[in-house]
Design a protein around this motif. Structure first.
Motif, PDB file in Angstrom:
ATOM      1  N   ARG A 180      -4.395   4.635  -7.659  1.00 18.75           N
ATOM      2  CA  ARG A 180      -4.009   5.117  -6.379  1.00 18.75           C
ATOM      3  C   ARG A 180      -3.936   6.634  -6.291  1.00 18.75           C
ATOM      4  O   ARG A 180      -3.185   7.334  -6.177  1.00 18.75           O
ATOM      5  CB  ARG A 180      -2.600   4.696  -6.094  1.00 18.75           C
TER       6      ARG A 180
ATOM      7  N   PRO B  38       0.834  -1.303   0.034  1.00 15.35           N
ATOM      8  CA  PRO B  38       0.020  -0.025   0.117  1.00 15.35           C
ATOM      9  C   PRO B  38       0.913   1.071  -0.206  1.00 15.35           C
ATOM     10  O   PRO B  38       2.061   1.185   0.448  1.00 15.35           O
ATOM     11  CB  PRO B  38      -1.025  -0.085   1.262  1.00 15.35           C
ATOM     12  N   THR B  39       0.371   2.119  -0.789  1.00 12.99           N
ATOM     13  CA  THR B  39       1.150   3.490  -0.791  1.00 12.99           C
ATOM     14  C   THR B  39       0.657   4.501   0.507  1.00 12.99           C
ATOM     15  O   THR B  39      -0.569   4.754   0.619  1.00 12.99           O
ATOM     16  CB  THR B  39       0.864   4.160  -2.069  1.00 12.99           C
ATOM     17  N   THR B  40       1.519   4.962   1.244  1.00 13.46           N
ATOM     18  CA  THR B  40       1.089   5.762   2.674  1.00 13.46           C
ATOM     19  C   THR B  40       1.635   7.145   2.053  1.00 13.46           C
ATOM     20  O   THR B  40       2.501   7.552   1.394  1.00 13.46           O
ATOM     21  CB  THR B  40       1.870   4.970   3.622  1.00 13.46           C
TER      22      THR B  40
ATOM     23  N   ILE C 273      -3.584   6.780   3.282  1.00 12.42           N
ATOM     24  CA  ILE C 273      -3.180   5.896   2.343  1.00 12.42           C
ATOM     25  C   ILE C 273      -3.635   6.312   0.785  1.00 12.42           C
ATOM     26  O   ILE C 273      -4.606   7.064   1.112  1.00 12.42           O
ATOM     27  CB  ILE C 273      -3.502   4.471   2.394  1.00 12.42           C
TER      28      ILE C 273
ATOM     29  N   LYS D 186      -6.305   9.984  -1.861  1.00 13.97           N
ATOM     30  CA  LYS D 186      -5.751   9.947  -0.546  1.00 13.97           C
ATOM     31  C   LYS D 186      -6.937   9.793   0.508  1.00 13.97           C
ATOM     32  O   LYS D 186      -8.061  10.574   0.427  1.00 13.97           O
ATOM     33  CB  LYS D 186      -5.116  11.242  -0.319  1.00 13.97           C
TER      34      LYS D 186
ATOM     35  N   ARG E 164      -2.589   0.801   7.904  1.00 18.19           N
ATOM     36  CA  ARG E 164      -1.720   0.891   6.735  1.00 18.19           C
ATOM     37  C   ARG E 164      -1.285  -0.507   5.841  1.00 18.19           C
ATOM     38  O   ARG E 164      -0.686  -0.452   5.121  1.00 18.19           O
ATOM     39  CB  ARG E 164      -0.239   1.456   7.067  1.00 18.19           C
TER      40      ARG E 164
END
Length: 482
Positions: free
Chosen positions: A469, A182-184, A304, A472, A478
């Motif tokens: 993605r 996952p992109t935090t 995320i 936000k 997370r």
């Protein structure tokens, strides 16, 4: 076989064992009327882990179906008297010897059904419960209630019924895809909600929005709260909020959340979703199924990135889009729910949809399909088949496309047969695919496209694409949830 069965029973009955004397009566009594499995199911339900909660529900349903089949059908097939308890040590005997038919063991059938049902959703928990189910079966022999053959038959019946259940309603499993972590996003913790502007729809969720409003004000006193009026233009309200907020918050149904998400993407701001709708699909799937979860995420700065889907580069979709029967159902339900209760409106809408087919002809890759169900999901939904319920990840970069054809001879009977046999995915009338974009063209003029629970404009050409993605969102976790 009967002789061997009796000899094994005699061997167990004659074996002196203080351990069996102490444990077996307690265990077999705990399993009476499925009390043991009900207690375990309650524990799994409050565990907070979705896989265990689903396992508890599946286990109870499997147990109920097995109990019905065992007591009303299987026990009537062949009469077999209960074994004699004369050889059983007195401390080991059950408190009350049953008088019903011995074949099969109802306790064992229920135990196996519950264990296999839980295992379908959570294999580790199922492994432990499988061992416990085996011990329950042993306790029925050790206390003199059944022959070993009765227990084996009961275990087989329970396991078979639970397995059939997994074919009719497939369990939720992890997709066999290798996904990036996952992109935090680095975000400032805001324990008092400073910089957050929350737009609340008080009418959402049949009034739930008003209750959420009070909870937000109590938990985040520095946050600004904007209450929507029935005459407000929602898009304009969110555009105004985006111009002055550091965080865009929304408390409403999925349609309102989608509008807020569009504003958040255009302003490059994080979105905080407070569940206030009827189903809250998006909020639940990002881990914000309660107001408290969202408050914790805002307070800790846990953000995320998730996917969004665009329809013709103009309509933002967070959950699903569909044509055919579903938009027809939504229109009828919304027209009726202002005059009658929501459950009655839903039942009436279903009945009317069944009476009047809402098939749509579309062209996909040069092939014309006559479809009654067409569903596109943002990210992969689980389980497969007719009843997609949730997503384990919202950042896989894929559309989940499901198409059900009806323009064939005996289509309804073929589909019912495939569904009953748990082979829907192999039916030539059902198509399921995961792609980054999808396009269809209607054959008979514009059709209404429903997305995120709302029926919007009609289209003759529809192009869906994933915005990977791009959004936000505040999420209390997370890492992927299961």
């Amino acid at each position: 076989m009967g002789t061997l069965d009796a000899e094994i029973y005699d061997s167990i009955a004659r074996s002196p064992s203080p351990l069996l004397d102490k444990t077996m009566p307690v265990l077999t009594h705990a399993a009476d009327h499925s009390k043991l499995w009900m207690a375990i199911a309650a524990g799994l339900a409050v565990s907070g882990r979705p896989s265990l909660q689903r396992g508890a529900a599946r286990g109870i349903v499997s147990l109920a179906a097995t109990s019905l089949v065992t007591n009303q059908a299987a026990k009537r097939i062949r009469r077999r008297p209960r074994p004699s308890t004369g050889l059983i040590p007195v401390p080991r005997r059950g408190r009350r010897q049953p008088t019903s038919n011995s074949l099969p063991s109802g306790h064992s059938a229920s135990a196996a059904a519950f264990a296999v049902g839980v295992a379908a959703e959570s294999p580790p928990a199922g492994l432990v419960l499988g061992a416990l189910a085996g011990l329950v079966g042993l306790s029925r022999v050790a206390t003199g209630a059944h022959y070993p053959g009765d227990v084996v038959a009961g275990l087989g019946i329970g396991a078979a019924i639970a397995t059939v259940g997994t074919r009719v309603v497939p369990p939720i499993t992890r997709p066999s895809l290798s996904l990036a972590d996952p992109t935090t996003v680095d975000a400032e913790p805001r324990p008092d909600g400073a910089g957050l502007v929350v737009v609340v729809n008080p009418a959402s969720g049949d009034g739930r929005g008003r209750r959420v409003l009070d909870a937000i004000r109590d938990a985040l006193p520095a946050a600004e709260v904007v209450v929507l009026d029935e005459n407000d233009d929602i898009a304009s309200v969110f555009a105004d909020v985006a111009a002055r907020a550091s965080i865009i918050g929304v408390a409403g149904g999925d349609g309102t959340v989608a509008c807020a998400a569009g504003a958040a993407i255009h302003a490059d701001l994080p979105l905080a979703v407070f569940p206030a709708g009827t189903f809250n699909h998006f909020a639940r799937d990002i881990g914000c199924g309660t107001v408290e979860a969202t408050v914790d995420a805002v307070a800790s700065g846990s953000v995320i990135k998730v996917d969004a889907v665009w329809l013709n580069d103009s309509r933002l979709i967070l959950n699903t889009a569909s044509i055919g029967a579903y938009p027809h159902f939504v229109r009828i339900r919304e027209r009726l729910r202002h005059r009658i209760s929501r459950p009655l409106a839903t039942a009436t809408a279903i009945f009317r949809v069944i009476r009047k087919e809402a098939n749509v002809r579309i062209e996909v890759e040069g092939q014309v399909l006559d479809v009654s169900l067409f569903l596109i999901g943002n990210s992969i939904y689980q389980p497969t088949g007719f009843l997609p319920t949730r997503r384990l990840r919202l950042d896989d970069g894929l559309l989940d496309v499901r198409i059900l054809e009806t323009g064939h001879r005996w289509a309804t009977l073929r589909l019912l047969g495939s569904l009953a046999g748990g082979r829907l995915e192999r039916s030539r009338l059902y198509h399921e695919m995961q792609v980054p974009e999808f396009r269809f063209t209607t054959v008979d003029g514009p059709v209404a496209v429903s997305h995120d629970g709302e029926v919007e404009d009609s289209f003759t050409d529809a192009h869906f694409r994933v915005d990977y993605r791009r959004l936000k969102v505040y999420s209390p976790t997370r890492s992927p949830r299961f």
